[in-house]
Design a protein around this motif. Structure first.
Motif, short mmCIF file in Angstrom:
data_model
loop_
_atom_site.label_atom_id
_atom_site.label_comp_id
_atom_site.label_asym_id
_atom_site.label_seq_id
_atom_site.Cartn_x
_atom_site.Cartn_y
_atom_site.Cartn_z
N ASP A 3 0.85 -1.19 0.00
CA ASP A 3 0.00 0.00 0.00
C ASP A 3 0.89 1.24 0.00
O ASP A 3 1.60 1.50 0.96
CB ASP A 3 -0.90 -0.01 1.23
CG ASP A 3 -1.84 1.18 1.23
OD1 ASP A 3 -2.04 1.79 0.17
OD2 ASP A 3 -2.37 1.49 2.32
N THR A 4 0.85 2.00 -1.09
CA THR A 4 1.68 3.20 -1.20
C THR A 4 0.84 4.47 -1.19
O THR A 4 1.32 5.51 -1.61
CB THR A 4 2.53 3.15 -2.48
OG1 THR A 4 1.65 3.01 -3.60
CG2 THR A 4 3.50 2.00 -2.44
N SER A 5 -0.40 4.37 -0.72
CA SER A 5 -1.25 5.56 -0.69
C SER A 5 -0.73 6.53 0.37
O SER A 5 -0.10 6.15 1.35
CB SER A 5 -2.70 5.17 -0.38
OG SER A 5 -2.76 4.58 0.89
N ARG A 6 -1.02 7.81 0.18
CA ARG A 6 -0.53 8.84 1.10
C ARG A 6 -1.68 9.40 1.93
O ARG A 6 -1.86 10.61 2.02
CB ARG A 6 0.15 9.95 0.32
CG ARG A 6 1.38 9.46 -0.39
CD ARG A 6 2.19 10.60 -0.89
NE ARG A 6 3.37 10.12 -1.57
CZ ARG A 6 4.60 10.34 -1.14
NH1 ARG A 6 4.80 11.03 -0.07
NH2 ARG A 6 5.62 9.88 -1.81
N ASP A 7 -2.43 8.51 2.55
CA ASP A 7 -3.51 8.93 3.43
C ASP A 7 -2.92 9.53 4.71
O ASP A 7 -1.86 9.13 5.17
CB ASP A 7 -4.41 7.75 3.81
CG ASP A 7 -5.13 7.21 2.58
OD1 ASP A 7 -5.33 7.97 1.63
OD2 ASP A 7 -5.49 6.01 2.61
N GLU A 8 -3.66 10.51 5.25
CA GLU A 8 -3.18 11.11 6.49
C GLU A 8 -3.40 10.14 7.65
O GLU A 8 -4.44 9.53 7.78
CB GLU A 8 -3.94 12.41 6.77
CG GLU A 8 -3.55 13.54 5.84
CD GLU A 8 -4.19 14.84 6.26
OE1 GLU A 8 -4.50 14.99 7.45
OE2 GLU A 8 -4.39 15.69 5.38
N VAL A 9 -2.39 10.04 8.48
CA VAL A 9 -2.47 9.17 9.65
C VAL A 9 -2.63 10.07 10.88
O VAL A 9 -1.86 11.00 11.07
CB VAL A 9 -1.19 8.32 9.79
CG1 VAL A 9 -1.24 7.47 11.04
CG2 VAL A 9 -0.98 7.48 8.55
N THR A 10 -3.66 9.78 11.65
CA THR A 10 -3.89 10.61 12.84
C THR A 10 -3.10 10.05 14.01
O THR A 10 -3.12 8.86 14.28
CB THR A 10 -5.38 10.64 13.20
OG1 THR A 10 -5.83 9.30 13.42
CG2 THR A 10 -6.20 11.26 12.07
N ALA A 11 -2.40 10.94 14.68
CA ALA A 11 -1.62 10.55 15.85
C ALA A 11 -2.51 10.61 17.08
O ALA A 11 -3.48 11.36 17.12
CB ALA A 11 -0.43 11.48 16.01
#
Length: 57
Positions: A3-11
């Motif tokens: 998976d190389t998508s650039r979805d935002e990851v919430t911390a």
């Protein structure tokens, strides 16, 4: 597939509280009596084997 998508990851909003517990290193582990007894027995056996090899026929 990778998976190389650039979805935002919430911390996480709060950091874990590490001040309540102290980190324990190897000196804490060496202060435990069962470990020291085991290491003493193993060290004694190694010492006896070395003395036997050096001074016996």
């Amino acid at each position: 597939m990778l998976d190389t998508s650039r979805d935002e990851v919430t911390a996480p909003t709060t950091a874990p509280d590490t001040s309540a517990t102290e980190p324990r290193g190897c000196l804490y582990a060496l202060s435990q009596p069962p470990l020291m007894i085991f290491l003493g027995v193993v060290g004694g056996l190694l010492l006896m084997a070395a003395v036997h090899d050096l001074f016996m026929l």
